[in-house]
Design a protein around this motif. Structure first.
Motif, mmCIF file in Angstrom:
data_model
loop_
_atom_site.group_PDB
_atom_site.id
_atom_site.type_symbol
_atom_site.label_atom_id
_atom_site.label_comp_id
_atom_site.label_asym_id
_atom_site.label_seq_id
_atom_site.Cartn_x
_atom_site.Cartn_y
_atom_site.Cartn_z
ATOM 1 N N ASN A 78 0.787 -1.228 0.000
ATOM 2 C CA ASN A 78 0.000 0.000 0.000
ATOM 3 C C ASN A 78 0.822 1.283 0.000
ATOM 4 O OD1 ASN A 78 0.798 0.408 2.715
ATOM 5 N ND2 ASN A 78 -0.967 -0.710 3.492
ATOM 6 N N GLY A 79 2.092 1.225 0.426
ATOM 7 C CA GLY A 79 2.910 2.433 0.450
ATOM 8 C C GLY A 79 2.437 3.450 1.460
ATOM 9 N N VAL A 99 -10.232 7.790 9.534
ATOM 10 C CA VAL A 99 -9.694 6.526 9.025
ATOM 11 C C VAL A 99 -8.608 6.824 8.000
ATOM 12 C CG1 VAL A 99 -10.233 4.404 7.763
ATOM 13 C CG2 VAL A 99 -11.865 5.327 9.437
ATOM 14 N N LEU A 100 -7.445 6.215 8.189
ATOM 15 C CA LEU A 100 -6.375 6.305 7.197
ATOM 16 C C LEU A 100 -6.585 5.185 6.194
ATOM 17 C CD1 LEU A 100 -3.736 7.415 6.048
ATOM 18 C CD2 LEU A 100 -2.495 6.002 7.722
ATOM 19 N N VAL A 101 -6.894 5.542 4.944
ATOM 20 C CA VAL A 101 -7.186 4.539 3.923
ATOM 21 C C VAL A 101 -5.899 3.810 3.540
ATOM 22 C CG1 VAL A 101 -8.145 4.115 1.632
ATOM 23 C CG2 VAL A 101 -9.059 5.966 3.055
ATOM 24 N N GLU A 102 -5.956 2.475 3.548
ATOM 25 C CA GLU A 102 -4.790 1.670 3.225
ATOM 26 C C GLU A 102 -4.893 1.007 1.861
ATOM 27 O OE1 GLU A 102 -4.259 -1.116 6.388
ATOM 28 O OE2 GLU A 102 -3.916 0.418 7.902
ATOM 29 N N SER A 124 -10.592 0.024 2.530
ATOM 30 C CA SER A 124 -10.288 -0.482 3.869
ATOM 31 C C SER A 124 -9.179 0.358 4.491
ATOM 32 C CB SER A 124 -9.844 -1.943 3.797
ATOM 33 O OG SER A 124 -9.461 -2.428 5.066
ATOM 34 N N GLY A 125 -9.345 0.669 5.759
ATOM 35 C CA GLY A 125 -8.322 1.410 6.496
ATOM 36 C C GLY A 125 -8.462 1.135 7.977
ATOM 37 N N ARG A 126 -7.748 1.902 8.766
ATOM 38 C CA ARG A 126 -7.806 1.714 10.219
ATOM 39 C C ARG A 126 -8.050 3.057 10.907
ATOM 40 N NH1 ARG A 126 -5.749 -3.351 11.948
ATOM 41 N NH2 ARG A 126 -4.938 -4.527 10.176
ATOM 42 N N ASN A 127 -8.785 2.986 12.007
ATOM 43 C CA ASN A 127 -8.926 4.184 12.827
ATOM 44 C C ASN A 127 -7.791 4.229 13.849
ATOM 45 O OD1 ASN A 127 -9.643 2.332 14.790
ATOM 46 N ND2 ASN A 127 -11.770 3.008 14.970
ATOM 47 N N ARG A 148 -16.178 5.887 -3.252
ATOM 48 C CA ARG A 148 -16.623 7.258 -3.530
ATOM 49 C C ARG A 148 -15.481 8.233 -3.814
ATOM 50 N NH1 ARG A 148 -21.657 8.094 0.728
ATOM 51 N NH2 ARG A 148 -22.962 6.419 -0.105
ATOM 52 N N GLY A 149 -14.481 7.804 -4.557
ATOM 53 C CA GLY A 149 -13.436 8.709 -5.007
ATOM 54 C C GLY A 149 -12.246 8.856 -4.083
ATOM 55 N N TYR A 150 -12.311 8.307 -2.891
ATOM 56 C CA TYR A 150 -11.180 8.392 -1.974
ATOM 57 C C TYR A 150 -10.088 7.408 -2.407
ATOM 58 C CZ TYR A 150 -14.441 10.933 1.005
ATOM 59 O OH TYR A 150 -15.336 11.830 1.494
ATOM 60 N N ILE A 151 -8.852 7.711 -2.037
ATOM 61 C CA ILE A 151 -7.717 6.881 -2.451
ATOM 62 C C ILE A 151 -6.859 6.526 -1.237
ATOM 63 C CG2 ILE A 151 -7.634 7.850 -4.780
ATOM 64 C CD1 ILE A 151 -5.296 9.616 -3.825
ATOM 65 N N PRO A 152 -6.046 5.459 -1.345
ATOM 66 C CA PRO A 152 -5.122 5.123 -0.253
ATOM 67 C C PRO A 152 -4.217 6.304 0.100
ATOM 68 C CG PRO A 152 -5.278 3.294 -1.785
ATOM 69 C CD PRO A 152 -6.041 4.428 -2.413
#
Length: 454
Positions: free
Chosen positions: A159-160, A401-404, A415-418, A429-433
């Motif tokens: 994921n970088g 949430v940091l998107v991974e 998917s990400g983590r709080n 919906r347009g969000y990216i890692p």
């Protein structure tokens, strides 16, 4: 906790031979494999994702449990078939299992050409040269100084976004069940300047989460002629790189969890509100037999201080059941402690005796295997209920949430983590890692929070 990792990075035209690495074990082994990748890149090797195409195969091993070693042995026998087809392939066994069993492995596992312990990775090119000349090569010398601090680890994660930084090596706690002090040697800490510089470089390269690693990060201590630099000071310095950089750490030993560190966590917004605090047992007699150096009262005091200062903190743990002499009362005390703390997550294992440890030398592994399994199943069942209870309590709340990555189950979800280290899945919906997204929790399972971006 066990992982299986295949390493790879973009091919460079100047590199010639193909290297394949498999990693078994904990995050520290994962971090070590990144160091190995860097050392071998300097020796003109490039990593491949296909072991069948490799000139060299490294197996980075774990000795913490017998099952981990058995998996490695099974894998070595599978790889022996590769050598039959291509006699030029060299196989190296690295890490804790190599350190523990040493040259014994040469006689028991035909596939192995070289062996290297956790402190000898800089010697891998020389060992490989010896192996290529037809010799069996080994170096398992433990060091009191090696921290690999001047090496730029090769980051190969998918994921970088998140990266591990090893801040110290070794362990001197000598828990009676644990082989780590014997396989990783004395505790030694890295120069803080190199850690801060590495973290800053990672942030500049797009990483948004740093996990500081050590067998016991609370013991981090850097000394020079003028200053003493402790872990609370180190984590504060890393956090000041940018407010957009999240900081986590693992693992903390309860006996060394200071009020100073708790204060830093409570007052530094980008240090995540999560701690992994291995309890191992809720019974004082078992904790004493394990040489954990704290009792139930001390542990619960640390939990109370954490929750008082950081009310929304996430807490996870490690639990070993069926340790030498464990009674039904000891087991029930562990179950009660789990309820009292209300863990969000736990890594749970039945005890397996490890040669070389104090427990192996002087204690009787007297809990029947059937009882160990029954107790483990009960612990797992309780933790699943606690995890579900914890996640249900989050429904209606909103978290950053940091998107991974894209969700494994649906390409239309991310998917990400709080901060509490809980996995959160929500529509893309347009969000990216790499993005921080405020997500309102609308549902859950025992392992995952489900939500909608707001």
């Amino acid at each position: 906790m066990l992982y299986f990792i295949s390493l790879h990075f973009i091919k460079a035209s100047t590199l010639k031979k193909q290297l394949y690495i498999e990693t078994y074990g904990c995050q520290m082994n994962f971090s070590d494999s990144e160091i190995i990748a860097a050392i071998m890149a300097d020796a003109r090797y490039e990593l491949t994702t296909d072991y069948r195409q490799a000139d060299v195969i490294f197996i980075n091993t774990c000795s913490i449990r017998e099952n981990a070693e058995q998996r490695v042995r099974k894998r070595l026998r599978e790889l022996q078939h590769i050598k039959v087809k291509n006699p030029g392939v060299k196989i190296g066994l690295l890490g804790c299992m190599a350190e523990r069993l040493q040259e014994q492995l040469f006689h028991e596992e035909e596939a192995i050409d070289l062996i290297a312990g956790p402190d000898t990775y800089r010697d891998l090119p020389r060992l490989l040269h010896l192996a290529e000349s037809g010799q069996k090569a080994a170096n398992i010398i433990l060091s009191e100084e090696e921290t690999y601090s001047n090496l730029e680890a090769i980051r190969y994660d998918s994921n970088g976004i998140s990266a591990y930084i090893s801040i110290m090596r070794g362990c001197e706690n000598f828990c009676s069940y644990c082989v780590v002090p014997y396989t990783r040697g004395k505790e030694r800490s890295r120069d803080p300047e190199t850690i801060i510089e590495e973290a800053a470089t990672l942030f500049d390269n797009g990483y948004r989460e740093i996990i500081l690693l050590g067998q016991n990060v609370n013991s981090y201590q850097w000394k020079n002629d003028q200053d003493l630099f402790t872990f609370p000071e180190l984590i504060t310095a890393v956090a000041t790189i940018s407010t957009k950089l999240r900081i986590r750490f693992a693992t903390s030993h309860p006996k060394d969890l200071s009020d100073a560190l708790i204060d830093v966590m409570a007052n530094t917004p980008n240090i995540c509100n999560h701690i992994h605090l291995p309890v191992q047992s809720g019974s004082d007699p078992i904790l004493k037999a394990m040489n954990r150096k704290y009792d139930r009262r001390w542990y619960m005091n640390r939990i109370e201080v954490l929750k008082k200062n950081i009310p929304d903190i996430g807490i996870s743990t490690d639990i070993i059941t069926g340790f030498c002499g464990e009674t039904d009362d000891d087991h029930n005390n562990t179950l009660q402690l789990m309820k009292d703390v209300g863990y969000d997550f736990a890594f749970m294992f039945k005890y397996s005796s490890r040669p070389g440890t104090k427990a192996f030398r002087s204690m009787n592994d007297d809990v029947p295997e059937t009882v160990k399994k029954e107790r483990l199943n009960e612990i797992i069942g309780l933790q699943q209920a606690l995890s579900l209870q914890s996640n249900r309590a989050d429904i209606g709340k909103s978290y950053s949430v940091l998107v991974e990555s894209v969700s494994k189950k649906s390409t239309s979800h991310l998917s990400g983590r709080n901060e509490q280290n809980k996995v959160v899945v929500f529509p893309k919906r347009g969000y990216i890692p790499g993005a921080y997204v405020t997500v309102k929790i609308t549902g859950c399972t025992s392992a995952t929070l489900l939500g909608e971006a707001v």
